[in-house]
Enzyme design. Structure first.
Site, PDB file in Angstrom:
ATOM      1  N   ASP A 134       0.571  -1.026  -0.059  1.00 22.46           N
ATOM      2  CA  ASP A 134      -0.394   0.008  -0.285  1.00 22.46           C
ATOM      3  C   ASP A 134       1.229   0.986  -0.068  1.00 22.46           C
ATOM      4  O   ASP A 134       1.960   1.073   0.703  1.00 22.46           O
ATOM      5  CB  ASP A 134      -1.370   0.422   1.409  1.00 22.46           C
ATOM      6  CG  ASP A 134      -1.653   1.292   1.481  1.00 22.46           C
ATOM      7  OD1 ASP A 134      -1.064   2.379   1.610  1.00 22.46           O
ATOM      8  OD2 ASP A 134      -2.778   1.209   0.504  1.00 22.46           O
ATOM      9  N   ASP A 190       1.434   2.850   3.442  1.00 18.49           N
ATOM     10  CA  ASP A 190       2.620   1.490   4.209  1.00 18.49           C
ATOM     11  C   ASP A 190       4.354   1.877   3.704  1.00 18.49           C
ATOM     12  O   ASP A 190       5.369   1.982   4.245  1.00 18.49           O
ATOM     13  CB  ASP A 190       2.595   0.196   3.457  1.00 18.49           C
ATOM     14  CG  ASP A 190       0.935  -0.326   4.635  1.00 18.49           C
ATOM     15  OD1 ASP A 190       1.098   0.374   5.879  1.00 18.49           O
ATOM     16  OD2 ASP A 190       1.210  -1.203   4.255  1.00 18.49           O
ATOM     17  N   GLU A 191       4.378   2.172   2.081  1.00 18.80           N
ATOM     18  CA  GLU A 191       5.431   2.596   1.449  1.00 18.80           C
ATOM     19  C   GLU A 191       6.530   4.107   2.685  1.00 18.80           C
ATOM     20  O   GLU A 191       6.922   3.919   2.684  1.00 18.80           O
ATOM     21  CB  GLU A 191       5.519   3.281  -0.327  1.00 18.80           C
ATOM     22  CG  GLU A 191       6.819   3.077  -0.712  1.00 18.80           C
ATOM     23  CD  GLU A 191       6.259   3.358  -2.160  1.00 18.80           C
ATOM     24  OE1 GLU A 191       7.203   3.981  -2.746  1.00 18.80           O
ATOM     25  OE2 GLU A 191       5.328   3.094  -2.862  1.00 18.80           O
ATOM     26  N   GLY A 192       5.193   5.268   2.501  1.00 18.29           N
ATOM     27  CA  GLY A 192       5.396   6.245   3.326  1.00 18.29           C
ATOM     28  C   GLY A 192       5.762   5.733   4.461  1.00 18.29           C
ATOM     29  O   GLY A 192       7.046   6.401   5.376  1.00 18.29           O
ATOM     30  N   ALA A 244       9.544   4.223   5.215  1.00 10.34           N
ATOM     31  CA  ALA A 244      10.437   5.114   4.481  1.00 10.34           C
ATOM     32  C   ALA A 244      11.076   6.241   5.662  1.00 10.34           C
ATOM     33  O   ALA A 244      11.888   6.439   5.853  1.00 10.34           O
ATOM     34  CB  ALA A 244      10.243   5.846   3.201  1.00 10.34           C
TER      35      ALA A 244
END
Length: 436
Positions: free
Chosen positions: A178, A181-183, A186
């Protein structure tokens, strides 16, 4: 027959001596015995091994980043100690192209590249740790933008390959990530590498990531008003290293640099088109004509005839593409922000930072550079013909996200010699969520 009393006494004493000898022998063996050193599994901190600092125990994690432009493997070695934030001792990294999405019409073809990356993992993790080392693949915007059936077929092929590996591959090990979730992953990475997680000091840094297909912003709000006034799906909570964090995080799918470039040029993402498609844009030099491949389509792109200044007409086009698509974030001027990916690459192209060291730029540096580049008569030698477009887009994107012109952004490809990608945060989050 009755046994004489003397003989009976002798038998009793002999039996007692034999028992005592057995007990002595048993405890001697027990003193020499040590349980075998099993590899880490479900919270077991793993064996202490030669070369690890005293009291710290070793473990590994393998993360595949299946992006829109390539697939990358990150093999992490951690050192753990009870009730301590883990240390990242080493990272092995390798990338291959193209990305998984390039095999959407022939999933079997992705196998060769995956097996090539498995060899990297095997060479980086000692064999005794293989069956306890989590193996995870997270696909990002490239697969998020594929039709559902094609994405599913690709992921099923990856799962089949993973199931034959010697590493720990759970049912949830292969998935499309999602954007939020990537953000968040990171954000975990940069705050871990800067030492902001798990300590007494609760101050953290914000994160900006600009990929090819999507862009993310994540930070931990310090003002309750930010939490109350933000869209409900922008706010989430995570538990990391025995500390809870409330995060503002959102991913804008289709507003990564390459997808936005296509929209600004007038193309449509995911539209099948035979042969070459011509796009005319005010964001290109008037005399420019060339080809650009995006996805499976080859576009002929050229600039408009001279008229309105290039920067002004390009700015108008970019603003239309971004109109009402971005939520302005609060607190962006009150905390440090790190920016990655194309934010970094464009700053390198402009000579604002050194490619290997990174550095700090102001938000206004992008808009100032856009005006200079767009105002040029032709494309600078060796530079991308899209430089005017890309810089204008980044400057408007940052403005719409709420960053003032004088705001400093820290640009880093590595922190402490470690990659700043979301992969490190994702493997941490996966292991904590699954209690591995």
């Amino acid at each position: 027959m009755r046994i004489p009393k003397l003989a009976s006494a002798f038998v009793s004493v002999a039996g007692l001596l034999a028992y005592l000898m057995y007990v002595k022998h048993h405890y001697a063996l027990s003193a020499q015995y040590r349980p075998p050193n099993y590899s880490l599994s479900r919270g077991d901190p793993g064996p202490v091994t030669a070369g690890d600092p005293g009291g710290w125990r070793r473990r590994y994690g393998v993360m595949f980043d299946a992006g829109s432009t390539g697939t990358r493997i990150h093999v992490f070695k951690f050192l753990h100690q009870p009730n301590e934030v883990p240390k990242l001792a080493h990272e092995t990294f390798k990338a291959i192209t193209p990305g998984l999405s390039a095999y959407a019409d022939d999933p079997d073809q992705c196998t060769t590249g995956l097996l090539q990356l498995f060899e990297v993992a095997k060479a980086s993790v000692p064999p005794s740790f293989w069956n306890s080392t989590p193996l995870v693949l997270k696909a990002t915007a490239g697969l998020r933008m594929l039709p559902g059936e094609k994405a599913t077929q690709l992921l099923n092929k990856v799962r089949a390959v993973f199931s034959e590996s010697p590493f720990l591959s759970r049912n949830d090990a292969v998935s499309i990530m999602d954007g939020t979730d990537e953000g968040i992953s990171a954000w975990i990475t940069v705050n871990f590498l800067t030492g902001c997680l798990g300590g007494a000091d609760s101050s953290t840094v914000g994160m900006l990531d600009l990929g090819g297909g999507s862009t993310q912003i994540t930070f931990s709000p310090q003002d309750e008003k930010t939490i109350q006034t933000s869209p409900i799906d922008y706010i989430s909570s995570i538990q990391m290293f025995n500390t809870s964090y409330t995060l503002y995080s959102h991913s804008y799918l289709g507003l990564g640099l390459l997808s936005a470039r296509l929209a600004i040029l007038g193309g449509v993402e995911g539209q099948d088109a035979p042969g070459s498609v011509e796009l005319v844009s005010p964001c290109l030099a008037p005399e420019h004509s060339g080809q650009w491949k995006h996805g499976d389509v080859v576009y002929t792109v050229r600039g408009q005839k001279e008229g309105e200044p290039v920067y002004d007409s390009c700015l108008t086009k970019v603003e239309k593409v971004l109109y009402k698509k971005i939520q302005k974030a609060m607190e962006t001027s009150n905390m440090d922000f790190y920016a990655f990916s194309f934010y970094y690459d464009l700053a390198v192209d402009l000579g604002l930072i050194e490619e290997r060291k990174g550095g700090t730029v102001k938000v206004s540096d992008y808009s100032d550079a856009a005006k200079r580049v767009c105002g040029g008569v032709s494309v600078p030698p060796g530079k991308s013909p899209f430089l005017c477009l890309d810089l204008t887009y980044i400057s408007v994107l940052l403005r719409e996200l709420g960053f003032p012109p004088d705001k400093d952004l820290k640009l880093a490809r590595t922190i402490g010699d470690m990659e700043t990608s979301w992969a490190l945060g994702a493997i941490f989050h996966y292991m904590e969520s699954n209690r591995l």
